[in-house]
Motif scaffolding. Structure first.
Motif, PDB file in Angstrom:
ATOM      1  N   LYS A 229       0.833  -1.204   0.000  1.00 33.85           N
ATOM      2  CA  LYS A 229       0.000   0.000   0.000  1.00 33.85           C
ATOM      3  C   LYS A 229       0.868   1.255   0.000  1.00 33.85           C
ATOM      4  CE  LYS A 229      -3.742  -2.242   2.588  1.00 33.85           C
ATOM      5  NZ  LYS A 229      -4.556  -2.210   3.836  1.00 33.85           N
ATOM      6  N   LEU A 230       1.997   1.183  -0.696  1.00 30.64           N
ATOM      7  CA  LEU A 230       2.910   2.311  -0.734  1.00 30.64           C
ATOM      8  C   LEU A 230       2.265   3.477  -1.488  1.00 30.64           C
ATOM      9  CD1 LEU A 230       6.221   0.406  -1.537  1.00 30.64           C
ATOM     10  CD2 LEU A 230       5.424   1.217   0.686  1.00 30.64           C
ATOM     11  N   ASN A 231       2.509   4.691  -0.971  1.00 31.83           N
ATOM     12  CA  ASN A 231       1.933   5.869  -1.598  1.00 31.83           C
ATOM     13  C   ASN A 231       3.010   6.910  -1.857  1.00 31.83           C
ATOM     14  OD1 ASN A 231       2.383   7.134   0.935  1.00 31.83           O
ATOM     15  ND2 ASN A 231       0.375   6.453   1.654  1.00 31.83           N
ATOM     16  N   GLY A 232       2.597   8.075  -2.351  1.00 32.91           N
ATOM     17  CA  GLY A 232       3.570   9.108  -2.696  1.00 32.91           C
ATOM     18  C   GLY A 232       4.153   8.860  -4.072  1.00 32.91           C
ATOM     19  N   SER A 233       5.286   9.449  -4.322  1.00 28.68           N
ATOM     20  CA  SER A 233       5.921   9.350  -5.636  1.00 28.68           C
ATOM     21  C   SER A 233       7.077   8.354  -5.618  1.00 28.68           C
ATOM     22  CB  SER A 233       6.436  10.727  -6.073  1.00 28.68           C
ATOM     23  OG  SER A 233       7.389  11.212  -5.125  1.00 28.68           O
ATOM     24  N   ILE A 234       7.527   8.011  -6.813  1.00 27.74           N
ATOM     25  CA  ILE A 234       8.697   7.146  -6.949  1.00 27.74           C
ATOM     26  C   ILE A 234       9.940   7.992  -6.712  1.00 27.74           C
ATOM     27  CG2 ILE A 234      10.025   5.682  -8.518  1.00 27.74           C
ATOM     28  CD1 ILE A 234       7.420   5.027  -9.956  1.00 27.74           C
ATOM     29  N   SER A 235      10.743   7.615  -5.752  1.00 27.68           N
ATOM     30  CA  SER A 235      11.895   8.429  -5.360  1.00 27.68           C
ATOM     31  C   SER A 235      12.912   8.534  -6.496  1.00 27.68           C
ATOM     32  CB  SER A 235      12.561   7.826  -4.123  1.00 27.68           C
ATOM     33  OG  SER A 235      13.742   8.530  -3.799  1.00 27.68           O
ATOM     34  N   ILE A 236      13.365   9.764  -6.738  1.00 24.81           N
ATOM     35  CA  ILE A 236      14.368   9.974  -7.787  1.00 24.81           C
ATOM     36  C   ILE A 236      15.734   9.425  -7.383  1.00 24.81           C
ATOM     37  CG2 ILE A 236      13.183  11.993  -8.706  1.00 24.81           C
ATOM     38  CD1 ILE A 236      15.247  13.730  -7.282  1.00 24.81           C
ATOM     39  N   THR A 237      15.926   9.116  -6.081  1.00 22.58           N
ATOM     40  CA  THR A 237      17.221   8.558  -5.653  1.00 22.58           C
ATOM     41  C   THR A 237      17.443   7.162  -6.197  1.00 22.58           C
ATOM     42  OG1 THR A 237      16.283   7.712  -3.578  1.00 22.58           O
ATOM     43  CG2 THR A 237      17.200   9.938  -3.546  1.00 22.58           C
ATOM     44  N   LEU A 238      16.395   6.521  -6.736  1.00 22.75           N
ATOM     45  CA  LEU A 238      16.577   5.213  -7.378  1.00 22.75           C
ATOM     46  C   LEU A 238      17.551   5.311  -8.546  1.00 22.75           C
ATOM     47  CD1 LEU A 238      12.881   3.979  -7.375  1.00 22.75           C
ATOM     48  CD2 LEU A 238      14.762   2.974  -6.067  1.00 22.75           C
ATOM     49  N   GLY A 239      17.712   6.499  -9.086  1.00 20.99           N
ATOM     50  CA  GLY A 239      18.643   6.692 -10.195  1.00 20.99           C
ATOM     51  C   GLY A 239      20.091   6.460  -9.818  1.00 20.99           C
ATOM     52  N   LYS A 240      20.374   6.339  -8.517  1.00 17.33           N
ATOM     53  CA  LYS A 240      21.743   6.086  -8.065  1.00 17.33           C
ATOM     54  C   LYS A 240      22.091   4.608  -8.068  1.00 17.33           C
ATOM     55  CE  LYS A 240      22.698   8.302  -4.227  1.00 17.33           C
ATOM     56  NZ  LYS A 240      22.487   8.824  -2.848  1.00 17.33           N
ATOM     57  N   LEU A 241      21.089   3.755  -8.290  1.00 14.65           N
ATOM     58  CA  LEU A 241      21.291   2.303  -8.169  1.00 14.65           C
ATOM     59  C   LEU A 241      21.703   1.715  -9.507  1.00 14.65           C
ATOM     60  CD1 LEU A 241      18.187   1.487  -5.924  1.00 14.65           C
ATOM     61  CD2 LEU A 241      20.490   2.192  -5.234  1.00 14.65           C
ATOM     62  N   GLN A 242      22.944   1.918  -9.859  1.00 15.61           N
ATOM     63  CA  GLN A 242      23.416   1.560 -11.193  1.00 15.61           C
ATOM     64  C   GLN A 242      23.549   0.053 -11.435  1.00 15.61           C
ATOM     65  OE1 GLN A 242      23.876   3.643 -13.900  1.00 15.61           O
ATOM     66  NE2 GLN A 242      22.729   4.949 -12.492  1.00 15.61           N
ATOM     67  N   LYS A 243      23.448  -0.757 -10.382  1.00 17.41           N
ATOM     68  CA  LYS A 243      23.507  -2.214 -10.540  1.00 17.41           C
ATOM     69  C   LYS A 243      22.118  -2.844 -10.605  1.00 17.41           C
ATOM     70  CE  LYS A 243      27.940  -2.634  -8.111  1.00 17.41           C
ATOM     71  NZ  LYS A 243      28.665  -3.275  -6.987  1.00 17.41           N
ATOM     72  N   LEU A 244      21.074  -2.031 -10.463  1.00 19.37           N
ATOM     73  CA  LEU A 244      19.716  -2.548 -10.364  1.00 19.37           C
ATOM     74  C   LEU A 244      19.277  -3.205 -11.672  1.00 19.37           C
ATOM     75  CD1 LEU A 244      17.532  -2.566  -8.139  1.00 19.37           C
ATOM     76  CD2 LEU A 244      16.476  -0.628  -9.298  1.00 19.37           C
ATOM     77  N   GLN A 245      18.785  -4.453 -11.555  1.00 21.48           N
ATOM     78  CA  GLN A 245      18.312  -5.201 -12.716  1.00 21.48           C
ATOM     79  C   GLN A 245      16.803  -5.441 -12.679  1.00 21.48           C
ATOM     80  OE1 GLN A 245      20.582  -8.853 -13.162  1.00 21.48           O
ATOM     81  NE2 GLN A 245      22.507  -7.833 -12.658  1.00 21.48           N
ATOM     82  N   PHE A 246      16.236  -5.549 -11.477  1.00 19.16           N
ATOM     83  CA  PHE A 246      14.817  -5.871 -11.329  1.00 19.16           C
ATOM     84  C   PHE A 246      14.201  -4.884 -10.351  1.00 19.16           C
ATOM     85  CE2 PHE A 246      11.272  -7.795  -9.149  1.00 19.16           C
ATOM     86  CZ  PHE A 246      10.593  -8.513 -10.118  1.00 19.16           C
TER      87      PHE A 246
END
Length: 294
Positions: A229-246
């Motif tokens: 039930k997460l709300n709000g916006s998608i955090s722009i700090t996710l852009g720092k996760l350069q190894k993220l695949q999924f």
């Protein structure tokens, strides 16, 4: 008397009870796997006279009852596989890897687990109910923890067990999916070890926003927070996760636009955002992602 060190009878449709003389004839065994058969009854204490054992596999059988206390004599034992049986008690002083999925532990997570200070891998999926204790933070060597598909919850709305796990500086994989945690995602997630690679908390009835501190976990490969039930916006700090695949936020209550910073995740090949309240257009850069779910 044989000097055999490696014995693997896995998945051979063997049945009955384990012969009590195995260790008397093979005292130098270091590896013994009887997994994937049809053995039943209790685990004979004589099996635990193989004092050189380092790996013991008994998963996928029909063992019942408690593990004999003599397991404490196996001081060299590092890996113990007991998944899919009907066991309800076990003791282990020196284990590094313990696999207990699909057994018959009733009530809360067994307290004796927290005496195994050397544990690096612990799997308790499909076993327990009750609160997730904060004592997991005492397992300083823990690298992988799986508590998925249980009936576990947190003793506080802040998911206090997550605060204790931030003390596990070696932690790479955390899976608490499919538990009724009934809390909100705290900022403490950003305090996990920066070596954390997998965080799976799907279908846990978690509310709140996505903490910007999650961007501190720069080794993350997989994030699954779907079905909450997460709300709000998608955090722009996710852009720092350069190894993220999924990345999965499917089935939440997120709003706003899809941030363009996700376009900078060069390793990302699966993105799940279906079932939210997002608006705006889909960034054209996503054409290179192999699997999109909006």
């Amino acid at each position: 008397m044989s000097s055999l060190q490696y014995l693997d009878f896995s998945f051979n449709r063997l049945s009955g009870e384990i012969p009590p003389y195995i260790c008397s004839n093979l005292p130098f065994l270091e590896y013994l796997s009887l997994s994937g058969n049809m053995f039943h009854g209790g685990i004979p204490s004589t099996l635990l006279n193989c004092t050189y054992l380092q790996i013991l596999g008994l998963s996928y059988n029909d063992f019942s009852g408690a593990i004999p206390r003599e397991i404490e004599n196996l001081t060299k034992l590092k890996e113990l596989y007991l998944g899919i049986n009907r066991l309800h008690d076990v003791r282990f002083p020196n284990l590094e890897e313990l696999y207990l999925w699909g057994n018959n532990f009733s009530g809360t997570i067994p307290h004796f687990i927290f005496n195994a200070s050397k544990l690096s891998i612990l799997t308790l999926a499909t076993n327990s109910s009750g609160f997730i204790p904060s004592t997991f933070g005492n397992l300083k060597n823990l690298k992988e923890l799986s508590l998925s598909y249980n009936y576990l919850t947190s003793s506080t709305p802040e998911l206090s067990f997550l605060s204790s796990l931030s003390n596990c500086k070696c932690l790479k994989k955390l899976d608490v999916s499919r538990n009724p945690l009934d809390g909100f995602l705290p900022r403490v997630v950003g305090n996990f070890s920066q070596s954390l690679e997998f965080i799976w908390m799907s279908d846990c009835n978690i509310s709140g926003g996505i903490s910007k501190e999650i961007g501190n976990l720069t080794d993350l490969i997989s994030i699954d927070l779907g079905g909450n039930k997460l709300n709000g916006s998608i955090s722009i700090t996710l852009g720092k996760l350069q190894k993220l695949q999924f990345l999965s936020f499917r089935g939440n209550e997120l709003e706003g636009s899809i941030p363009n910073v996700l376009c900078h995740l060069a390793a990302l090949f699966q993105l799940h955002l279906r079932g939210n309240k997002l608006s705006g257009s889909i960034p054209t850069c996503f054409k290179d992602i192999l699997y999109l779910d909006f």
